[in-house]
Design a protein around this motif. Structure first.
Motif, PDB file in Angstrom:
ATOM      1  N   VAL A   1       0.842  -1.200   0.000  1.00 11.65           N
ATOM      2  CA  VAL A   1       0.000   0.000   0.000  1.00 11.65           C
ATOM      3  C   VAL A   1       0.879   1.254   0.000  1.00 11.65           C
ATOM      4  CG1 VAL A   1      -1.638   1.314   1.415  1.00 11.65           C
ATOM      5  CG2 VAL A   1      -1.976  -1.130   1.083  1.00 11.65           C
ATOM      6  N   ALA A   2       1.934   1.256   0.789  1.00 12.18           N
ATOM      7  CA  ALA A   2       2.831   2.418   0.839  1.00 12.18           C
ATOM      8  C   ALA A   2       3.503   2.647  -0.512  1.00 12.18           C
ATOM      9  CB  ALA A   2       3.883   2.215   1.926  1.00 12.18           C
ATOM     10  N   ILE A   3       3.970   1.587  -1.152  1.00  9.47           N
ATOM     11  CA  ILE A   3       4.615   1.724  -2.463  1.00  9.47           C
ATOM     12  C   ILE A   3       3.614   2.262  -3.483  1.00  9.47           C
ATOM     13  CG2 ILE A   3       5.590   0.418  -4.404  1.00  9.47           C
ATOM     14  CD1 ILE A   3       6.995  -1.350  -2.302  1.00  9.47           C
ATOM     15  N   ALA A   4       2.390   1.731  -3.460  1.00  7.93           N
ATOM     16  CA  ALA A   4       1.369   2.205  -4.396  1.00  7.93           C
ATOM     17  C   ALA A   4       1.035   3.680  -4.140  1.00  7.93           C
ATOM     18  CB  ALA A   4       0.120   1.342  -4.280  1.00  7.93           C
ATOM     19  N   ALA A   5       0.957   4.054  -2.851  1.00  8.19           N
ATOM     20  CA  ALA A   5       0.639   5.444  -2.517  1.00  8.19           C
ATOM     21  C   ALA A   5       1.752   6.382  -2.976  1.00  8.19           C
ATOM     22  CB  ALA A   5       0.416   5.576  -1.014  1.00  8.19           C
ATOM     23  N   ILE A   6       2.991   5.995  -2.767  1.00 10.95           N
ATOM     24  CA  ILE A   6       4.112   6.844  -3.191  1.00 10.95           C
ATOM     25  C   ILE A   6       4.154   6.961  -4.712  1.00 10.95           C
ATOM     26  CG2 ILE A   6       6.637   7.049  -3.233  1.00 10.95           C
ATOM     27  CD1 ILE A   6       6.642   5.792  -0.423  1.00 10.95           C
ATOM     28  N   PHE A   7       3.877   5.869  -5.405  1.00 10.56           N
ATOM     29  CA  PHE A   7       3.811   5.937  -6.875  1.00 10.56           C
ATOM     30  C   PHE A   7       2.705   6.889  -7.314  1.00 10.56           C
ATOM     31  CE2 PHE A   7       6.391   2.073  -7.893  1.00 10.56           C
ATOM     32  CZ  PHE A   7       7.115   2.642  -8.922  1.00 10.56           C
ATOM     33  N   ALA A   8       1.563   6.815  -6.653  1.00 12.77           N
ATOM     34  CA  ALA A   8       0.443   7.700  -7.013  1.00 12.77           C
ATOM     35  C   ALA A   8       0.816   9.159  -6.773  1.00 12.77           C
ATOM     36  CB  ALA A   8      -0.793   7.316  -6.197  1.00 12.77           C
ATOM     37  N   ILE A   9       1.485   9.435  -5.650  1.00 12.65           N
ATOM     38  CA  ILE A   9       1.890  10.813  -5.342  1.00 12.65           C
ATOM     39  C   ILE A   9       2.906  11.300  -6.374  1.00 12.65           C
ATOM     40  CG2 ILE A   9       3.172  12.222  -3.685  1.00 12.65           C
ATOM     41  CD1 ILE A   9       1.861  10.488  -1.464  1.00 12.65           C
ATOM     42  N   LEU A  10       3.892  10.479  -6.703  1.00 14.58           N
ATOM     43  CA  LEU A  10       4.895  10.870  -7.697  1.00 14.58           C
ATOM     44  C   LEU A  10       4.260  11.084  -9.078  1.00 14.58           C
ATOM     45  CD1 LEU A  10       7.940   8.601  -6.760  1.00 14.58           C
ATOM     46  CD2 LEU A  10       7.668  11.057  -6.346  1.00 14.58           C
ATOM     47  N   PHE A  11       3.295  10.266  -9.424  1.00 12.03           N
ATOM     48  CA  PHE A  11       2.607  10.404 -10.716  1.00 12.03           C
ATOM     49  C   PHE A  11       1.776  11.688 -10.747  1.00 12.03           C
ATOM     50  CE2 PHE A  11      -0.938   9.521 -13.632  1.00 12.03           C
ATOM     51  CZ  PHE A  11      -0.213   9.252 -14.779  1.00 12.03           C
ATOM     52  N   ALA A  12       1.114  11.972  -9.610  1.00 13.46           N
ATOM     53  CA  ALA A  12       0.267  13.168  -9.551  1.00 13.46           C
ATOM     54  C   ALA A  12       1.107  14.452  -9.588  1.00 13.46           C
ATOM     55  CB  ALA A  12      -0.591  13.140  -8.289  1.00 13.46           C
ATOM     56  N   LEU A  13       2.271  14.420  -8.962  1.00 14.79           N
ATOM     57  CA  LEU A  13       3.123  15.616  -8.930  1.00 14.79           C
ATOM     58  C   LEU A  13       3.840  15.854 -10.258  1.00 14.79           C
ATOM     59  CD1 LEU A  13       4.762  15.335  -5.390  1.00 14.79           C
ATOM     60  CD2 LEU A  13       2.891  16.826  -6.105  1.00 14.79           C
ATOM     61  N   GLU A  14       3.988  14.853 -11.061  1.00 15.19           N
ATOM     62  CA  GLU A  14       4.641  14.937 -12.376  1.00 15.19           C
ATOM     63  C   GLU A  14       6.010  15.609 -12.299  1.00 15.19           C
ATOM     64  OE1 GLU A  14       1.986  16.827 -15.115  1.00 15.19           O
ATOM     65  OE2 GLU A  14       0.508  15.239 -14.962  1.00 15.19           O
ATOM     66  N   SER A  15       6.801  15.284 -11.329  1.00 14.43           N
ATOM     67  CA  SER A  15       8.182  15.779 -11.180  1.00 14.43           C
ATOM     68  C   SER A  15       8.269  17.301 -11.309  1.00 14.43           C
ATOM     69  CB  SER A  15       9.090  15.112 -12.210  1.00 14.43           C
ATOM     70  OG  SER A  15       9.007  13.709 -12.089  1.00 14.43           O
ATOM     71  N   PRO A  16       7.672  18.061 -10.389  1.00 15.96           N
ATOM     72  CA  PRO A  16       7.671  19.531 -10.505  1.00 15.96           C
ATOM     73  C   PRO A  16       9.061  20.153 -10.370  1.00 15.96           C
ATOM     74  CG  PRO A  16       6.907  18.874  -8.333  1.00 15.96           C
ATOM     75  CD  PRO A  16       7.052  17.615  -9.150  1.00 15.96           C
ATOM     76  N   TYR A  17       9.984  19.436  -9.776  1.00 13.96           N
ATOM     77  CA  TYR A  17      11.326  19.986  -9.560  1.00 13.96           C
ATOM     78  C   TYR A  17      12.073  20.179 -10.877  1.00 13.96           C
ATOM     79  CZ  TYR A  17      12.457  15.099 -10.177  1.00 13.96           C
ATOM     80  OH  TYR A  17      12.547  13.833 -10.694  1.00 13.96           O
ATOM     81  N   LEU A  18      11.620  19.543 -11.947  1.00 16.84           N
ATOM     82  CA  LEU A  18      12.312  19.687 -13.232  1.00 16.84           C
ATOM     83  C   LEU A  18      12.216  21.120 -13.773  1.00 16.84           C
ATOM     84  CD1 LEU A  18      11.367  16.327 -14.975  1.00 16.84           C
ATOM     85  CD2 LEU A  18      13.510  16.922 -13.833  1.00 16.84           C
ATOM     86  N   GLY A  19      11.195  21.857 -13.353  1.00 15.94           N
ATOM     87  CA  GLY A  19      11.027  23.244 -13.820  1.00 15.94           C
ATOM     88  C   GLY A  19      11.633  24.262 -12.875  1.00 15.94           C
ATOM     89  N   TRP A  20      12.308  23.826 -11.845  1.00 17.41           N
ATOM     90  CA  TRP A  20      12.889  24.748 -10.862  1.00 17.41           C
ATOM     91  C   TRP A  20      14.113  25.463 -11.435  1.00 17.41           C
ATOM     92  CZ3 TRP A  20      13.077  21.441  -5.736  1.00 17.41           C
ATOM     93  CH2 TRP A  20      11.764  21.201  -5.296  1.00 17.41           C
ATOM     94  N   ASP A  21      14.427  26.585 -10.790  1.00 20.36           N
ATOM     95  CA  ASP A  21      15.628  27.358 -11.130  1.00 20.36           C
ATOM     96  C   ASP A  21      16.798  26.747 -10.346  1.00 20.36           C
ATOM     97  OD1 ASP A  21      17.520  29.219 -11.798  1.00 20.36           O
ATOM     98  OD2 ASP A  21      16.770  30.745 -10.402  1.00 20.36           O
ATOM     99  N   TYR A  22      17.709  26.094 -11.025  1.00 21.30           N
ATOM    100  CA  TYR A  22      18.822  25.402 -10.372  1.00 21.30           C
ATOM    101  C   TYR A  22      20.029  26.311 -10.147  1.00 21.30           C
ATOM    102  CZ  TYR A  22      16.577  20.863 -10.438  1.00 21.30           C
ATOM    103  OH  TYR A  22      15.732  19.818 -10.194  1.00 21.30           O
ATOM    104  N   SER A  23      19.876  27.612 -10.435  1.00 24.84           N
ATOM    105  CA  SER A  23      20.980  28.531 -10.168  1.00 24.84           C
ATOM    106  C   SER A  23      21.071  28.849  -8.676  1.00 24.84           C
ATOM    107  CB  SER A  23      20.818  29.826 -10.983  1.00 24.84           C
ATOM    108  OG  SER A  23      19.596  30.457 -10.637  1.00 24.84           O
ATOM    109  N   ASP A  24      19.942  28.699  -7.945  1.00 22.19           N
ATOM    110  CA  ASP A  24      19.950  28.894  -6.487  1.00 22.19           C
ATOM    111  C   ASP A  24      20.455  27.593  -5.844  1.00 22.19           C
ATOM    112  OD1 ASP A  24      19.494  29.731  -3.902  1.00 22.19           O
ATOM    113  OD2 ASP A  24      17.333  29.332  -3.972  1.00 22.19           O
ATOM    114  N   PRO A  25      21.513  27.649  -5.026  1.00 17.52           N
ATOM    115  CA  PRO A  25      22.098  26.422  -4.455  1.00 17.52           C
ATOM    116  C   PRO A  25      21.107  25.596  -3.618  1.00 17.52           C
ATOM    117  CG  PRO A  25      23.548  28.306  -4.056  1.00 17.52           C
ATOM    118  CD  PRO A  25      22.293  28.837  -4.670  1.00 17.52           C
ATOM    119  N   GLU A  26      20.254  26.273  -2.810  1.00 17.93           N
ATOM    120  CA  GLU A  26      19.304  25.530  -1.970  1.00 17.93           C
ATOM    121  C   GLU A  26      18.294  24.777  -2.822  1.00 17.93           C
ATOM    122  OE1 GLU A  26      17.631  28.291   0.787  1.00 17.93           O
ATOM    123  OE2 GLU A  26      19.528  28.630   1.793  1.00 17.93           O
ATOM    124  N   THR A  27      17.788  25.420  -3.842  1.00 12.58           N
ATOM    125  CA  THR A  27      16.825  24.789  -4.740  1.00 12.58           C
ATOM    126  C   THR A  27      17.497  23.652  -5.502  1.00 12.58           C
ATOM    127  OG1 THR A  27      15.788  26.945  -5.013  1.00 12.58           O
ATOM    128  CG2 THR A  27      15.109  25.235  -6.527  1.00 12.58           C
TER     129      THR A  27
END
Length: 169
Positions: free
Chosen positions: A107-133
């Motif tokens: 159930v935990a693996i399925a839930a994490i997959f669902a969350i990752l699928f729903a978020l669609e990897s939002p970090y890919l659009g982040w500004d990577y010039s900021d070290p913290e981000t």
């Protein structure tokens, strides 16, 4: 009566006729004759027998002594049965805990997959010039990448484990 008592007590002490004969300084045939009732020990020898067998003379001369081996075997058997029941319960409990843990893992693996699928990897659009981000983005991306690679194997193993631990009634 004396002959049967000597034999029963000797056997209950785990002594052979030969061992008893050595302790009493007589030959084995003498012990055999006493136990068969063909002869009886004299009073001094009777005292020696009671000392070696750690039994009062009155018991040797008294009523028939019954062997407690049957009672001992019953007691041991009862104790072993209780131990076996406890081990069976422990095994059943452990199996049940493992079964529910594997279900929770699936159930935990399925839930994490669902969350990752729903978020669609939002970090890919982040500004990577900021070290913290950048550090947070790399950490999330690493987790997602590792999870996507390893989780299916763990999920399949957990499903197999669920079927293997399923209680068949």
């Amino acid at each position: 009566m004396l002959n049967e008592n000597i034999k029963t007590i000797r056997k209950s002490k785990g002594l052979s006729q030969q061992e008893l004969a050595v302790r009493l300084n007589v030959v084995r045939q003498t012990i055999s004759k006493w136990e068969q009732g063909l002869s009886v020990p004299d009073s001094e020898m009777l005292l020696s027998i009671s000392e070696v067998l750690e039994t009062p003379v009155s018991t040797l001369l008294g009523e028939k002594v019954t062997s407690s081996e049957v009672d001992d075997l019953k007691a041991i058997s009862a104790k072993l049965e209780v131990i076996n029941l406890q081990l069976a319960r422990r095994k059943t409990t452990g199996k049940r805990i493992l079964y529910w843990f594997l279900i929770l893992l699936c159930v935990a693996i399925a839930a994490i997959f669902a969350i990752l699928f729903a978020l669609e990897s939002p970090y890919l659009g982040w500004d990577y010039s900021d070290p913290e981000t950048a550090i947070l983005g790399v950490a999330i991306h690493s987790f997602e990448w590792l999870f996507v690679k390893v989780a299916p194997i763990i999920f399949i193993g957990a499903v197999i484990g669920i079927f293997l631990t399923w209680k068949k009634e």
